[in-house]
Design a protein around this motif. Structure first.
Motif, PDB file in Angstrom:
ATOM      1  N   PRO A 263      -7.444  -5.020   2.228  1.00 19.12           N
ATOM      2  CA  PRO A 263      -8.540  -5.233   1.274  1.00 19.12           C
ATOM      3  C   PRO A 263      -9.868  -4.664   1.743  1.00 19.12           C
ATOM      4  CG  PRO A 263      -7.194  -7.213   1.438  1.00 19.12           C
ATOM      5  CD  PRO A 263      -6.736  -6.288   2.531  1.00 19.12           C
ATOM      6  N   SER A 264     -10.234  -4.908   2.999  1.00 21.03           N
ATOM      7  CA  SER A 264     -11.515  -4.382   3.483  1.00 21.03           C
ATOM      8  C   SER A 264     -11.474  -2.865   3.610  1.00 21.03           C
ATOM      9  CB  SER A 264     -11.875  -5.020   4.829  1.00 21.03           C
ATOM     10  OG  SER A 264     -10.868  -4.762   5.802  1.00 21.03           O
ATOM     11  N   LEU A 265     -10.324  -2.316   4.019  1.00 18.11           N
ATOM     12  CA  LEU A 265     -10.184  -0.859   4.112  1.00 18.11           C
ATOM     13  C   LEU A 265     -10.425  -0.209   2.752  1.00 18.11           C
ATOM     14  CD1 LEU A 265      -7.317   1.034   5.949  1.00 18.11           C
ATOM     15  CD2 LEU A 265      -7.938   1.674   3.644  1.00 18.11           C
ATOM     16  N   LEU A 266      -9.818  -0.772   1.718  1.00 19.12           N
ATOM     17  CA  LEU A 266      -9.937  -0.189   0.380  1.00 19.12           C
ATOM     18  C   LEU A 266     -11.347  -0.364  -0.177  1.00 19.12           C
ATOM     19  CD1 LEU A 266      -6.487  -1.257  -1.100  1.00 19.12           C
ATOM     20  CD2 LEU A 266      -7.184   1.018  -0.317  1.00 19.12           C
TER      21      LEU A 266
ATOM     22  N   GLU B  79      -3.897   5.973   5.693  1.00 16.05           N
ATOM     23  CA  GLU B  79      -4.646   4.869   6.289  1.00 16.05           C
ATOM     24  C   GLU B  79      -3.940   3.538   6.067  1.00 16.05           C
ATOM     25  OE1 GLU B  79      -5.811   7.340   4.480  1.00 16.05           O
ATOM     26  OE2 GLU B  79      -7.880   7.887   4.980  1.00 16.05           O
ATOM     27  N   LEU B  80      -3.364   3.367   4.881  1.00 15.53           N
ATOM     28  CA  LEU B  80      -2.633   2.124   4.610  1.00 15.53           C
ATOM     29  C   LEU B  80      -1.404   2.002   5.500  1.00 15.53           C
ATOM     30  CD1 LEU B  80      -2.901   2.169   0.713  1.00 15.53           C
ATOM     31  CD2 LEU B  80      -3.942   0.463   2.236  1.00 15.53           C
ATOM     32  N   LEU B  81      -0.685   3.105   5.666  1.00 16.24           N
ATOM     33  CA  LEU B  81       0.504   3.079   6.522  1.00 16.24           C
ATOM     34  C   LEU B  81       0.147   2.738   7.966  1.00 16.24           C
ATOM     35  CD1 LEU B  81       2.359   6.217   5.139  1.00 16.24           C
ATOM     36  CD2 LEU B  81       3.390   3.953   5.344  1.00 16.24           C
ATOM     37  N   ALA B  82      -1.048   3.159   8.392  1.00 17.75           N
ATOM     38  CA  ALA B  82      -1.438   2.971   9.791  1.00 17.75           C
ATOM     39  C   ALA B  82      -2.131   1.637  10.059  1.00 17.75           C
ATOM     40  CB  ALA B  82      -2.363   4.118  10.214  1.00 17.75           C
ATOM     41  N   SER B  83      -2.413   0.851   9.016  1.00 13.59           N
ATOM     42  CA  SER B  83      -3.211  -0.373   9.183  1.00 13.59           C
ATOM     43  C   SER B  83      -2.374  -1.617   8.907  1.00 13.59           C
ATOM     44  CB  SER B  83      -4.407  -0.355   8.219  1.00 13.59           C
ATOM     45  OG  SER B  83      -5.208   0.792   8.422  1.00 13.59           O
TER      46      SER B  83
END
Length: 406
Positions: free
Chosen positions: A159-162, A149-153
């Motif tokens: 920060p909000s994803l995590l 997910e981090l690689l794709a964002s």
């Protein structure tokens, strides 16, 4: 003690490989859960389970391999490295009838590093590595951290994803002392009990597994080498210095390192070398892949190097659960600029720095900024720390608590 079945990040890939290859070999260190995975995965419920730890079965495998293979239409053969000759019979069976998922093998030694074994199953087998449990696997989530997910964002969304991932808060020292081997991680309540288990684990490895691989004349030397590697966890691997410090010949150290790697008790992390202008260090960094085992061998208190190992374990589990495994490296220049981990997937780069401090400062991001200057195509860097908040630290660098990601 009945081992509970917890979904593993590698389970989905195992099922996909079984639909393509007649033989799938699940490899990993002893006691990481290989047998539990293959015995409880729903798609393997129709396979007959046979373990070559059983003396009678091992004798039959040595005396009449085809007879053993005729016991069932589909077989799980556990600890197959104990009878390497069985692989030739598996090859013949596959060549007679290529049935996807016909054989699932497990082993505590890397079959691919035995040249004649790899040649025997070439084109017939897929290989999957199972590492100790990640924190999310221990929680029943069946995955590693949100690296994909981090690689794709975009960096601004990290920060909000995590925060949305709702990682479970924990003191990193507790996670390190628990480690990832299923028994101490899930069943043992304190460090004293885990030390007893790890002592027995090492004793079994040295007295049972190592002699099987016929590579060590002096078991105390190998134990000393493991202790030295634990003390140097995350450092550049210098075989000459190890040999000198331990009073062991360099060829012997080389052979012992290969043995530990074959047994999945050593990870050599290569340097990332696609540089345009920097002179880079290319020697590998060495890690024992389980933080509790490394902590036990050092006989000390949890340190930042152990937190780094905890992150590495999660990255390894993520990498080896992918159909197209990403590259995993470290980065270091001759002038001393360094980033702990570089994840490279389909042309995307994610540099990751690990700091145990609960209050990261811009100074902690210097290595990440140097990497981002050298590789502007990388969208940003991630600094994992021991605190509570995820926030932009400096331009293109996000600081996040380690427990939000691992």
């Amino acid at each position: 003690m009945e081992m509970p079945f917890l979904p593993r990040a590698a389970g989905f890939l195992l099922e996909r490989l079984m639909r393509v290859f007649p033989v799938v070999a699940v490899m990993g260190a002893r006691q990481v859960g290989k047998s539990t995975l293959v015995r409880h995965l729903p798609s393997l419920s129709q396979h007959l389970y046979l373990t070559l730890d059983d003396l009678d079965l091992r004798l039959q495998a040595e005396a009449d391999p085809p007879a053993l293979l005729s016991r069932g239409e589909k077989l799980i053969l556990d600890e197959v490295q104990r009878v390497p000759e069985l692989l030739l019979a598996i090859k013949r069976s596959v060549d007679e009838a290529r049935i996807p998922g016909r054989f699932v093998l497990t082993g505590s030694a890397h079959l691919l590093l035995h040249a004649h074994l790899a040649e025997t199953l070439a084109g017939r087998a897929a290989y999957l590595v199972l590492w100790p449990l990640t924190r999310r696997e221990q929680q029943g989530l069946g995955r590693a951290g949100p690296w994909g997910e981090l690689l794709a964002s975009p960096v601004k969304a990290w920060p909000s994803l995590l925060r949305d991932m709702q990682g479970q808060r924990e003191d990193w020292r507790d996670a390190v002392a628990r480690g990832g081997f299923p028994v101490p991680a899930l069943f043992l309540k304190d460090w004293e009990e885990r030390q007893m288990w790890l002592r027995g684990y090492l004793q079994t490895y040295l007295e049972r597994d190592v002699p099987t691989l016929r590579a060590v004349e002096n078991l105390p030397e190998l134990r000393k080498l493991m202790e030295a590697l634990a003390l140097r966890s995350g450092s550049l691997l210098n075989q000459s210095a190890l040999a000198r410090d331990l009073g062991i010949s360099q060829p012997t150290v080389h052979r012992y390192l290969n043995l530990l790697e074959v047994s999945f008790l050593l990870v050599r992390l290569p340097g990332y070398a696609r540089s345009r202008t920097k002179r880079l260090i290319k020697s590998p960094k060495a890690y024992l892949p389980d933080p509790a085992l490394a902590l036990y061998l050092t006989g000390g208190k949890p340190s930042g190097a152990h937190l780094e190992t905890l992150v590495l374990l999660d990255l390894l589990a993520f990498r080896d659960a992918q159909v197209n495994p990403p590259g995993l490296y470290y980065w270091r220049t001759a002038s001393g600029q360094e980033v702990d981990f570089i994840l490279e997937a389909e042309g995307k780069l994610l540099p990751v720095e690990v700091k145990a401090t609960p209050r990261p400062t811009p100074k902690d991001a210097q290595g990440l900024l140097a990497f981002l200057a050298e590789y502007p195509e990388a969208p940003g860097g991630l600094l994992l720390h021991g605190g509570e908040e995820a926030f932009p630290l400096v331009d293109r660098v996000v600081a996040a608590p380690w427990w939000m990601v691992v």
